[in-house]
Design an enzyme around this catalytic site. Sequence first.
Site, PDB file in Angstrom:
ATOM      1  N   HIS A 183     -26.614 -34.867  27.466  1.00  0.00           N
ATOM      2  CA  HIS A 183     -25.727 -36.006  27.266  1.00  0.00           C
ATOM      3  C   HIS A 183     -25.189 -36.018  25.834  1.00  0.00           C
ATOM      4  O   HIS A 183     -25.661 -35.278  24.968  1.00  0.00           O
ATOM      5  CB  HIS A 183     -26.461 -37.332  27.536  1.00  0.00           C
ATOM      6  CG  HIS A 183     -26.639 -37.634  28.987  1.00  0.00           C
ATOM      7  ND1 HIS A 183     -27.683 -37.125  29.725  1.00  0.00           N
ATOM      8  CD2 HIS A 183     -25.893 -38.388  29.855  1.00  0.00           C
ATOM      9  CE1 HIS A 183     -27.588 -37.543  30.974  1.00  0.00           C
ATOM     10  NE2 HIS A 183     -26.521 -38.320  31.078  1.00  0.00           N
ATOM     11  N   LYS A 233     -26.358 -41.212  23.066  1.00  0.00           N
ATOM     12  CA  LYS A 233     -27.286 -41.737  24.071  1.00  0.00           C
ATOM     13  C   LYS A 233     -28.644 -41.976  23.422  1.00  0.00           C
ATOM     14  O   LYS A 233     -29.173 -41.104  22.729  1.00  0.00           O
ATOM     15  CB  LYS A 233     -27.413 -40.772  25.252  1.00  0.00           C
ATOM     16  CG  LYS A 233     -28.219 -41.348  26.418  1.00  0.00           C
ATOM     17  CD  LYS A 233     -28.082 -40.496  27.663  1.00  0.00           C
ATOM     18  CE  LYS A 233     -28.907 -41.036  28.825  1.00  0.00           C
ATOM     19  NZ  LYS A 233     -28.490 -42.396  29.218  1.00  0.00           N
TER      20      LYS A 233
END
Length: 274
Positions: A153, A157
Amino acid sequence: MKIAIAGATGRMGKMLIEAVLNSTDAQLVGALEHSSCSQLGEDAGAFLGKKTGVLISSDVAQVLNNSEFLIDFTRPEGTMSHLAVAEKMGTKTIIGTTGLSPDQMNSLKNASAKLAIVFAPNMSVGVNVTFKLLEIAAKMLNQGYDIEIIEAHHKHKVDAPSGTALKMGEVIADALGEKLDDVAVYAREGHTGYAREGHTGERKEGSIGFATIRGGDIVGDHTVLFAGDGERIEISHKSSSRQSYAQGSLRAARFLQNQSNGLFDMQDVLGLRK
């Protein structure tokens, strides 16, 4: 469907607002943000160059008073605060927030006795079909295969492993008749005293390993590797846009139109439940 969006100025919030505005069966009636947000009072469609008449607000009760549905992809603390108001007002809720604690999950279950809720760590239709494929694969490959879940990600995040990766682990563990907490391996590091030697010992049979990558603007990549002797099977899902999460959220709202209470996930929404 009269819908309010929490986290209206965030990446996901903007995608949700755009999806609602472009939908023929949904109406944007509220946009929530925290009290210190610099964009409070602005039109929720300003980032698109559109005037919606919906102003960004931090007053949860006022926003939900006009809403049939709340879609929330924020942080755990914010989500639980919004949920408490939604429960009182009967606002059906779609939650994509990840990183909820066990206590917060219990609060979610308690609220669902009176309120219809869809909670899923990933609202993408494709991801939820992937969950079903993983269930089938795990049952077929239940002997002689080591399982690794690799996820990547963007650098912003804050939780790891991702909620989607954890859900993948839960689906696989359940298919194998195990609890994820009993078989998960989240880190591997070998050291003796102050000397880091890299010796971790052999892999424990039946374990489910996790690997996490964070960097750049990766929306979300997930791969489950079933590694056997002489072959390996990989089941992957890669997101290039958050649009799939937004469309899945609208599909969840349509599902909740016919529900008065209960806690559901995207397997229920898509009719993939056994």
